[in-house]
Design a protein around this motif. Structure first.
Motif, PDB file in Angstrom:
ATOM      1  N   ASP A  63       0.833  -1.204   0.000  1.00  0.00           N
ATOM      2  CA  ASP A  63       0.000   0.000   0.000  1.00  0.00           C
ATOM      3  C   ASP A  63       0.867   1.253   0.000  1.00  0.00           C
ATOM      4  O   ASP A  63       0.557   2.248  -0.661  1.00  0.00           O
ATOM      5  CB  ASP A  63      -0.911   0.021   1.225  1.00  0.00           C
ATOM      6  CG  ASP A  63      -2.007  -1.026   1.156  1.00  0.00           C
ATOM      7  OD1 ASP A  63      -2.032  -1.795   0.180  1.00  0.00           O
ATOM      8  OD2 ASP A  63      -2.834  -1.084   2.079  1.00  0.00           O
ATOM      9  N   LEU A  66       2.375   1.862  -3.471  1.00  0.00           N
ATOM     10  CA  LEU A  66       1.392   2.333  -4.438  1.00  0.00           C
ATOM     11  C   LEU A  66       0.763   3.666  -4.053  1.00  0.00           C
ATOM     12  O   LEU A  66       0.125   4.313  -4.888  1.00  0.00           O
ATOM     13  CB  LEU A  66       0.285   1.278  -4.593  1.00  0.00           C
ATOM     14  CG  LEU A  66       0.704  -0.031  -5.267  1.00  0.00           C
ATOM     15  CD1 LEU A  66      -0.395  -1.077  -5.102  1.00  0.00           C
ATOM     16  CD2 LEU A  66       1.004   0.192  -6.742  1.00  0.00           C
ATOM     17  N   LEU A  68      -1.644   4.035  -1.577  1.00  0.00           N
ATOM     18  CA  LEU A  68      -3.067   3.726  -1.445  1.00  0.00           C
ATOM     19  C   LEU A  68      -3.601   4.151  -0.081  1.00  0.00           C
ATOM     20  O   LEU A  68      -2.915   4.033   0.938  1.00  0.00           O
ATOM     21  CB  LEU A  68      -3.295   2.224  -1.624  1.00  0.00           C
ATOM     22  CG  LEU A  68      -2.976   1.651  -3.010  1.00  0.00           C
ATOM     23  CD1 LEU A  68      -3.174   0.145  -3.002  1.00  0.00           C
ATOM     24  CD2 LEU A  68      -3.835   2.296  -4.082  1.00  0.00           C
ATOM     25  N   THR A 104      -8.891   5.748  -3.645  1.00  0.00           N
ATOM     26  CA  THR A 104      -7.832   5.004  -2.945  1.00  0.00           C
ATOM     27  C   THR A 104      -6.447   5.377  -3.450  1.00  0.00           C
ATOM     28  O   THR A 104      -5.451   5.094  -2.801  1.00  0.00           O
ATOM     29  CB  THR A 104      -8.022   3.484  -3.115  1.00  0.00           C
ATOM     30  OG1 THR A 104      -7.810   3.109  -4.493  1.00  0.00           O
ATOM     31  CG2 THR A 104      -9.418   3.056  -2.690  1.00  0.00           C
ATOM     32  N   ASN A 105      -6.374   6.007  -4.625  1.00  0.00           N
ATOM     33  CA  ASN A 105      -5.100   6.271  -5.274  1.00  0.00           C
ATOM     34  C   ASN A 105      -4.626   7.691  -4.993  1.00  0.00           C
ATOM     35  O   ASN A 105      -5.233   8.659  -5.452  1.00  0.00           O
ATOM     36  CB  ASN A 105      -5.241   6.054  -6.788  1.00  0.00           C
ATOM     37  CG  ASN A 105      -3.917   6.212  -7.522  1.00  0.00           C
ATOM     38  OD1 ASN A 105      -2.867   6.374  -6.904  1.00  0.00           O
ATOM     39  ND2 ASN A 105      -3.965   6.172  -8.832  1.00  0.00           N
ATOM     40  N   ARG A 127      -2.529  -6.412  -5.411  1.00  0.00           N
ATOM     41  CA  ARG A 127      -2.874  -5.628  -4.222  1.00  0.00           C
ATOM     42  C   ARG A 127      -3.943  -4.592  -4.556  1.00  0.00           C
ATOM     43  O   ARG A 127      -4.882  -4.378  -3.799  1.00  0.00           O
ATOM     44  CB  ARG A 127      -1.622  -4.947  -3.670  1.00  0.00           C
ATOM     45  CG  ARG A 127      -1.873  -4.147  -2.390  1.00  0.00           C
ATOM     46  CD  ARG A 127      -2.334  -5.043  -1.264  1.00  0.00           C
ATOM     47  NE  ARG A 127      -2.666  -4.288  -0.063  1.00  0.00           N
ATOM     48  CZ  ARG A 127      -3.199  -4.818   1.036  1.00  0.00           C
ATOM     49  NH1 ARG A 127      -3.445  -6.105   1.085  1.00  0.00           N
ATOM     50  NH2 ARG A 127      -3.477  -4.063   2.081  1.00  0.00           N
ATOM     51  N   ARG A 128      -3.811  -3.945  -5.713  1.00  0.00           N
ATOM     52  CA  ARG A 128      -4.811  -2.968  -6.129  1.00  0.00           C
ATOM     53  C   ARG A 128      -6.167  -3.631  -6.306  1.00  0.00           C
ATOM     54  O   ARG A 128      -7.205  -3.068  -5.958  1.00  0.00           O
ATOM     55  CB  ARG A 128      -4.387  -2.286  -7.420  1.00  0.00           C
ATOM     56  CG  ARG A 128      -3.261  -1.301  -7.256  1.00  0.00           C
ATOM     57  CD  ARG A 128      -3.580   0.026  -7.902  1.00  0.00           C
ATOM     58  NE  ARG A 128      -4.638   0.729  -7.220  1.00  0.00           N
ATOM     59  CZ  ARG A 128      -5.231   1.816  -7.701  1.00  0.00           C
ATOM     60  NH1 ARG A 128      -4.876   2.293  -8.862  1.00  0.00           N
ATOM     61  NH2 ARG A 128      -6.186   2.412  -7.027  1.00  0.00           N
ATOM     62  N   TYR A 131      -8.203  -4.017  -3.256  1.00  0.00           N
ATOM     63  CA  TYR A 131      -8.886  -2.810  -2.812  1.00  0.00           C
ATOM     64  C   TYR A 131     -10.295  -2.715  -3.387  1.00  0.00           C
ATOM     65  O   TYR A 131     -11.164  -2.054  -2.818  1.00  0.00           O
ATOM     66  CB  TYR A 131      -8.068  -1.565  -3.184  1.00  0.00           C
ATOM     67  CG  TYR A 131      -7.235  -1.061  -2.030  1.00  0.00           C
ATOM     68  CD1 TYR A 131      -7.532   0.133  -1.401  1.00  0.00           C
ATOM     69  CD2 TYR A 131      -6.159  -1.797  -1.551  1.00  0.00           C
ATOM     70  CE1 TYR A 131      -6.782   0.596  -0.330  1.00  0.00           C
ATOM     71  CE2 TYR A 131      -5.396  -1.354  -0.485  1.00  0.00           C
ATOM     72  CZ  TYR A 131      -5.714  -0.161   0.121  1.00  0.00           C
ATOM     73  OH  TYR A 131      -4.974   0.287   1.189  1.00  0.00           O
ATOM     74  N   LEU A 185      -4.863  -2.355 -14.784  1.00  0.00           N
ATOM     75  CA  LEU A 185      -4.105  -2.633 -13.569  1.00  0.00           C
ATOM     76  C   LEU A 185      -3.007  -3.667 -13.767  1.00  0.00           C
ATOM     77  O   LEU A 185      -2.112  -3.786 -12.935  1.00  0.00           O
ATOM     78  CB  LEU A 185      -5.048  -3.107 -12.453  1.00  0.00           C
ATOM     79  CG  LEU A 185      -6.085  -2.081 -11.963  1.00  0.00           C
ATOM     80  CD1 LEU A 185      -6.867  -2.656 -10.795  1.00  0.00           C
ATOM     81  CD2 LEU A 185      -5.419  -0.780 -11.562  1.00  0.00           C
TER      82      LEU A 185
END
Length: 212
Positions: A63, A66, A68, A104-105, A127-128, A131, A185
């Motif tokens: 996280d 990225l 997140l 989330t980004n 991982r994305r 989410y 993604l």
């Protein structure tokens, strides 16, 4: 210093700390071949924070790499999302999911750096995707509330459970959104692609194959 100034100062400090951890994690990922070789302690050291502080900002090192954050439904979405008679609920909820997913980004690295990281560490894409599960759970609660508040829907479906209906719609809409987001993604070269346009096409395809 007023109470407002104190809150603003605290928020700026939190933002700086969040960014420091995120950039430290991204830099570590850019210089290691395997994420397993990177520790939370090393990221925290590079960001000049403690491991405990790290977990106040991120749930995992992935996280942090990225950038997140937990999904949120903005006040604007709350005010504007209404369920009206004749709505295509699957498409409407699919776009709601995409809107919330975008919250989330918060990455602070360039598109090129981000694409390089995704290519270097394919597990980041997984991982994305996880989410999306969190987003679906959040949206399911929200859609339930909107179904209950919709006189048109409740009168047309007096025997339906709003909770079960919302869960079903969000599950189907989530599958459509995943189909739209999967190439974006998982393929770094598609990062920046117009996700809205892809989702429109996937919703049209879903209607085409499910309706006579």
């Amino acid at each position: 210093m007023t109470a407002t100034d104190q809150v603003s100062h605290r928020e700026r400090k939190r933002a700086r700390t969040w960014t420091a951890i995120h950039l430290a994690a991204a830099n570590a990922a850019a210089t290691h071949d395997h994420l397993s070789d990177i520790t939370i302690e090393s990221i925290a050291d590079a960001a000049y924070v403690s491991p405990r502080t790290f977990f106040n900002y991120f749930k995992s090192k992935e996280d942090a790499v990225l950038g997140l954050r937990a999904a949120v439904i903005s006040d604007t979405v709350v005010d504007e999302f209404l369920i009206e008679p004749g709505d295509d609920l699957v498409e409407k909820v699919a776009f709601l999911l995409l809107t919330v997913f975008r919250t989330t980004n918060h990455k602070q690295i360039t598109q090129t750096e981000y694409a390089d990281l995704m290519e270097r560490h394919p597990e980041l894409a997984r991982r994305r995707f996880r989410y999306i599960d969190d987003v679906q759970a959040l949206v399911a609660e929200f859609v339930t509330e909107r179904l209950v508040a919709s006189d048109g829907w409740t009168s047309a479906h007096p025997d339906e459970s709003p909770e079960e209906a919302a869960q079903m719609v969000v599950t189907v809409a989530g599958a459509v959104m995943r189909a739209a987001m999967h190439p974006i993604l998982t393929r770094p070269d598609l990062e920046g692609t117009d996700a809205d346009a892809i989702l429109h096409r996937k919703c049209a395809q879903f209607r085409s194959v499910t309706r006579p």
